[in-house]
Design a protein around this motif. Structure first.
Motif, PDB file in Angstrom:
ATOM      1  N   LEU A 363     -16.324  -4.442 -11.047  1.00  0.00           N
ATOM      2  CA  LEU A 363     -15.351  -4.313 -10.223  1.00  0.00           C
ATOM      3  C   LEU A 363     -14.858  -5.770  -9.437  1.00  0.00           C
ATOM      4  O   LEU A 363     -13.709  -6.014  -9.507  1.00  0.00           O
ATOM      5  N   GLU A 364     -15.897  -6.836  -9.585  1.00  0.00           N
ATOM      6  CA  GLU A 364     -15.679  -8.197  -9.311  1.00  0.00           C
ATOM      7  C   GLU A 364     -14.661  -8.545 -10.412  1.00  0.00           C
ATOM      8  O   GLU A 364     -13.683  -9.586 -10.220  1.00  0.00           O
ATOM      9  N   ILE A 365     -15.084  -8.475 -11.736  1.00  0.00           N
ATOM     10  CA  ILE A 365     -14.131  -9.032 -12.903  1.00  0.00           C
ATOM     11  C   ILE A 365     -12.867  -8.315 -12.796  1.00  0.00           C
ATOM     12  O   ILE A 365     -11.887  -9.183 -13.162  1.00  0.00           O
ATOM     13  N   LEU A 366     -12.800  -7.149 -12.475  1.00  0.00           N
ATOM     14  CA  LEU A 366     -11.404  -6.520 -12.486  1.00  0.00           C
ATOM     15  C   LEU A 366     -10.334  -6.885 -11.460  1.00  0.00           C
ATOM     16  O   LEU A 366      -9.171  -6.761 -11.390  1.00  0.00           O
ATOM     17  N   GLU A 367     -10.972  -7.507 -10.500  1.00  0.00           N
ATOM     18  CA  GLU A 367     -10.117  -8.364  -9.341  1.00  0.00           C
ATOM     19  C   GLU A 367      -9.278  -9.149 -10.043  1.00  0.00           C
ATOM     20  O   GLU A 367      -8.146  -9.673  -9.448  1.00  0.00           O
ATOM     21  N   ASN A 368      -9.750  -9.949 -11.196  1.00  0.00           N
ATOM     22  CA  ASN A 368      -8.942 -11.252 -11.533  1.00  0.00           C
ATOM     23  C   ASN A 368      -8.764 -11.010 -13.010  1.00  0.00           C
ATOM     24  O   ASN A 368      -7.687 -11.585 -13.792  1.00  0.00           O
ATOM     25  N   GLU A 369      -9.124  -9.959 -13.765  1.00  0.00           N
ATOM     26  CA  GLU A 369      -8.808  -9.630 -15.238  1.00  0.00           C
ATOM     27  C   GLU A 369      -8.325  -8.407 -15.248  1.00  0.00           C
ATOM     28  O   GLU A 369      -8.558  -7.472 -14.568  1.00  0.00           O
ATOM     29  N   ALA A 370      -7.427  -8.213 -16.356  1.00  0.00           N
ATOM     30  CA  ALA A 370      -6.866  -6.934 -16.830  1.00  0.00           C
ATOM     31  C   ALA A 370      -6.988  -6.434 -18.185  1.00  0.00           C
ATOM     32  O   ALA A 370      -6.453  -7.053 -18.916  1.00  0.00           O
ATOM     33  N   PRO A 371      -8.268  -6.019 -18.411  1.00  0.00           N
ATOM     34  CA  PRO A 371      -8.755  -5.887 -19.769  1.00  0.00           C
ATOM     35  C   PRO A 371      -7.821  -4.965 -20.797  1.00  0.00           C
ATOM     36  O   PRO A 371      -7.149  -3.903 -20.326  1.00  0.00           O
ATOM     37  N   THR A 387     -17.896   5.851  -9.836  1.00  0.00           N
ATOM     38  CA  THR A 387     -17.421   5.002  -8.833  1.00  0.00           C
ATOM     39  C   THR A 387     -16.091   4.009  -9.534  1.00  0.00           C
ATOM     40  O   THR A 387     -15.199   3.851  -9.128  1.00  0.00           O
ATOM     41  N   VAL A 388     -16.700   3.183 -10.510  1.00  0.00           N
ATOM     42  CA  VAL A 388     -16.183   2.145 -11.389  1.00  0.00           C
ATOM     43  C   VAL A 388     -14.788   3.033 -11.702  1.00  0.00           C
ATOM     44  O   VAL A 388     -13.554   2.395 -11.725  1.00  0.00           O
ATOM     45  N   LEU A 389     -14.901   4.018 -12.360  1.00  0.00           N
ATOM     46  CA  LEU A 389     -13.595   4.811 -13.051  1.00  0.00           C
ATOM     47  C   LEU A 389     -12.774   5.357 -12.192  1.00  0.00           C
ATOM     48  O   LEU A 389     -11.498   4.830 -12.269  1.00  0.00           O
ATOM     49  N   ASP A 390     -13.230   5.883 -10.858  1.00  0.00           N
ATOM     50  CA  ASP A 390     -12.302   6.176  -9.862  1.00  0.00           C
ATOM     51  C   ASP A 390     -11.527   5.194  -9.113  1.00  0.00           C
ATOM     52  O   ASP A 390     -10.406   5.265  -8.951  1.00  0.00           O
ATOM     53  N   GLU A 391     -12.251   3.823  -9.136  1.00  0.00           N
ATOM     54  CA  GLU A 391     -11.668   2.673  -8.554  1.00  0.00           C
ATOM     55  C   GLU A 391     -10.430   2.283  -9.499  1.00  0.00           C
ATOM     56  O   GLU A 391      -9.331   1.796  -9.154  1.00  0.00           O
TER      57      GLU A 391
END
Length: 565
Positions: A363-371, A387-391
């Motif tokens: 989730l920290e990575i996804l704050e700055n990246e859009a894979p 939880t990750v999938l839900d977020e």
């Protein structure tokens, strides 16, 4: 001549029977969430005219009924399954013909942000108020006195198909006056699907993104019809002033002569929380726009699209941009992360691979990246994969990223309930070999249209049943009954989505669990065979050897040597 008449009657009866069977199959699939649609961006005006003319010309001539169209040429592109949308309109037009003996049958269309509004109007018998909901039920009918021409599935299927387009189907009818069926299909949003707001605070403004000196006349006519004021922006400086005024009702993008400066404007709009779900209307006025013709819709051929946002559509006009997006691997098992990384680097040399040891790091990575793609384990410390999938699906910036859940967890029906609706593929660790797993990765990363982008609910429920019962002697029939579908249909969709039959999957899962027991327990091979669902140890040995490449005894000896000091 009599023989020819008999053959024609047999042909028509067979054709009618085929339509009824197809309707029953469509309805059963829709009701269990297994009717997959394949979306693409289409130009409505020529499509609507083609469907209308096809139905009109195929119907018996009736001099007392006029067939009319109110379809402007300047309708914006929409996202739809072209086959299923044709089915919707054909059902409504044929239905109008059945109940209209004189007067008019009319197909109309109009832009009504956030929808493209289609309607089929007739001056037929009309439908009493108390029956207006009943006709959408399976086998429902308005008039029981007349001989039915079908089995009453057309409108029920039509409602399901419109809902699968995220649209609305409504009815206005009055006995003795006629009926109008309204279909509302959502326009694409900026970066997330549009949301209808009945009491919207948005101003009566249409934001026009155009580099031309004059706003195209097609857009101006739309504003006049909808009571909107057109506000043109040609660059980021114009946009800043517009943002300060608040969100408009919709955005019109003039694609004629558009450049990447326009694309930058759209990208900036996608970052504004109140603007992400605004409807986008695509126009292309062409080289020689006349006052008679107005703005025409651009004639771009889009590949199939999985989402209804303008960011996804335009990304298809810029091939190669997605190659710069990284791939995110989320797994707390270091050996699994290295294994996936090795596979992906072999297939995509030079591509950035991001690694996360748990859900919190992801989730920290996804704050700055859009894979471009996320490979996700479920059972992890701190923050799990659920939880990750839900977020990911909750965040408008990441909600359309393909996610493949790759977990060794034996799924329960409760787990399936948590995953359902979150659009993720699903594979079990250890089931697929390198080549099979790589094919799944390629379909997710490259968005191949031949395969659904997520595992259907029926297949997920079948997986949960297998996971909870693999150690018992179960049959394909029992699996199909557990998920309420036929054996053949289960095998068909299971093979399409999991690339193997349910029985192959069951055998592989049993062998995966047998390998774990052989590696970590002292139980005999016969005891292991029984515990994973085999009644015959000799048959277990044959299956194990075929899948693993060595006998259970040799496998146990090899694992013991690897862990010995």
């Amino acid at each position: 001549q009599e023989l020819q008449s008999d053959i024609l009657n047999v042909y028509k009866s067979g054709e009618h029977l085929m339509y009824m069977i197809n309707d029953l199959l469509d309805l059963s699939r829709a009701e269990i969430g297994a009717l997959n649609l394949y979306f693409e961006a289409i130009q409505p005006a020529p499509f609507l005219k083609e469907v209308f003319n096809g139905v009109h010309q195929s119907e018996p001539a009736n001099p007392h009924v006029r067939w009319e169209m109110e379809v402007p040429d300047d309708l914006p592109a929409i996202r739809a399954d072209i086959v299923r949308l044709r089915q919707v309109l054909t059902n409504l037009l044929v239905n109008a013909r059945k109940f209209t003996s004189r007067g008019v049958i009319r197909l109309g269309a109009e832009v009504e942000p956030p929808y493209l509004h289609l309607w089929v109007e007739d001056t037929g018998t009309g439908i009493p108020l108390e029956l207006q909901e009943k006709i959408f039920e399976p086998f429902g009918s308005v008039n029981r006195k007349r001989r039915p021409e079908g089995i009453g599935l057309g409108l029920s299927i039509t409602r399901h198909l419109v809902a699968l387009h995220d649209g609305l189907l409504t009815l206005e009818s009055q006995p003795g006056v006629g009926s109008t069926f309204h279909v509302y299909l959502p326009l694409p949003g900026v970066s997330r699907p549009v949301v209808r707001q009945e009491n919207s605070s948005a101003k009566s403004i249409l934001l026009v993104v155009s580099s031309r000196e004059q706003i195209p006349s097609g857009i101006l006519r739309l504003c006049q019809r909808r009571g909107l004021s057109a506000r043109q922006i040609r660059g980021l400086s114009d946009l800043s002033a517009m943002l300060a005024e608040g969100a408009p009702q919709a955005i019109a993008w003039d694609l004629h002569g558009s450049c990447w400066r326009d694309w930058q404007i759209i990208q900036q709009l996608s970052k504004q929380q109140d603007w992400t779900a605004l409807p986008v209307i695509l126009f292309d006025g062409g080289e020689e726009e006349t006052s008679d013709q107005g703005g025409q819709i651009t004639n771009i051929l889009f590949k199939p699209v999985s989402g209804n946002t303008i960011l996804e559509w335009v990304s298809q006009m810029a091939p190669g941009e997605e190659d710069q997006q990284p791939i995110l691997i989320v797994d707390d098992d270091e050996s699994a992360r290295k294994y996936y990384q090795k596979l992906l680097e072999r297939r995509y040399p030079g591509r950035r691979i991001l690694l996360a040891s748990n859900g919190r790091v992801a989730l920290e990575i996804l704050e700055n990246e859009a894979p471009a793609f996320i490979l996700l384990d479920l059972m992890m410390p701190e923050v799990d994969g659920f939880t990750v999938l839900d977020e990911v699906r909750r965040n408008p910036r990441t909600q359309n990223i393909p996610v493949l859940v790759c977990s060794g967890k034996l799924l329960t029906f409760e787990d399936i309930g948590r995953i359902n609706g979150l659009k993720a593929g699903l594979v079990t660790k250890g089931i697929l070999d390198d080549e099979e797993l790589m094919r799944i990765f390629e379909q997710e990363v490259e968005c191949e249209p031949a395969v659904p982008s997520h595992t259907s609910e029926v297949v997920r429920r079948a997986l949960a049943f297998i996971h909870q019962n693999f150690h018992h002697p179960i049959s394909r029939k029992e699996i199909a009954e557990a998920v309420c579908v036929s054996e053949n249909y289960l095998s068909q969709i299971f093979r399409n989505e999991m690339h193997m039959t349910p029985w192959d999957y069951l055998s592989r899962l049993r062998i995966v669990k047998a390998k774990e027991m052989l590696s970590h327990s002292n139980e005999s091979i016969t005891e292991v065979a029984i515990r994973v669902g085999f009644n015959d140890s000799a048959y277990f040995t044959r299956v194990f050897t075929k899948i693993v490449g060595m006998s259970p005894r040799v496998f146990r000896q090899s694992t013991r040597k690897m862990v010995s000091p």
